[in-house]
Design a protein around this motif. Sequence first.
Motif, PDB file in Angstrom:
ATOM      1  N   SER A  41      47.858  43.515  37.469  1.00 50.52           N
ATOM      2  CA  SER A  41      48.195  44.934  37.652  1.00 50.52           C
ATOM      3  C   SER A  41      48.795  45.532  36.387  1.00 50.52           C
ATOM      4  N   GLU A 102      49.195  48.606  47.128  1.00 48.73           N
ATOM      5  CA  GLU A 102      47.973  48.020  46.588  1.00 48.73           C
ATOM      6  C   GLU A 102      47.900  46.525  46.889  1.00 48.73           C
ATOM      7  N   HIS A 103      49.060  45.897  47.098  1.00 50.94           N
ATOM      8  CA  HIS A 103      49.092  44.463  47.396  1.00 50.94           C
ATOM      9  C   HIS A 103      48.985  44.273  48.909  1.00 50.94           C
TER      10      HIS A 103
END
Length: 117
Positions: A41, A102-103
């Motif tokens: 990321s 996002e995770h």
Amino acid sequence: MKILNFFKPKPAQPTIDSYGQSSSGVEPEQMQLVMEWLFASLLNAGYFGKSHLIWHNSDRLDPSLEQTIKKVMKRDEPVFLYRCGASVSPLPTGYYWRMMDEHPSMRIYQLEVKPER
């Protein structure tokens, strides 16, 4: 002092300092996956400096982590928290933990400054 930082060579890749692994209760394999995701990321965001990851277990508090959080939040470097217990660490006024949705675990947070109104 900031002038000297200008002349420092930029790192070729991000670095992540990690704190609280031993009290987190997270298996090493899971830690590795989280670290790899965070590293990717940071690369994707074009960030090549130092960052900090705190493994916070609210069910097994490590008092030294609270001091670590206060210390690293004074730097101009990204700070992340992996929530291992039921809640995130409390912060001083003016800051909050933003969930990084996002995770897939929904357990990673980034330290943010609250916008002024």
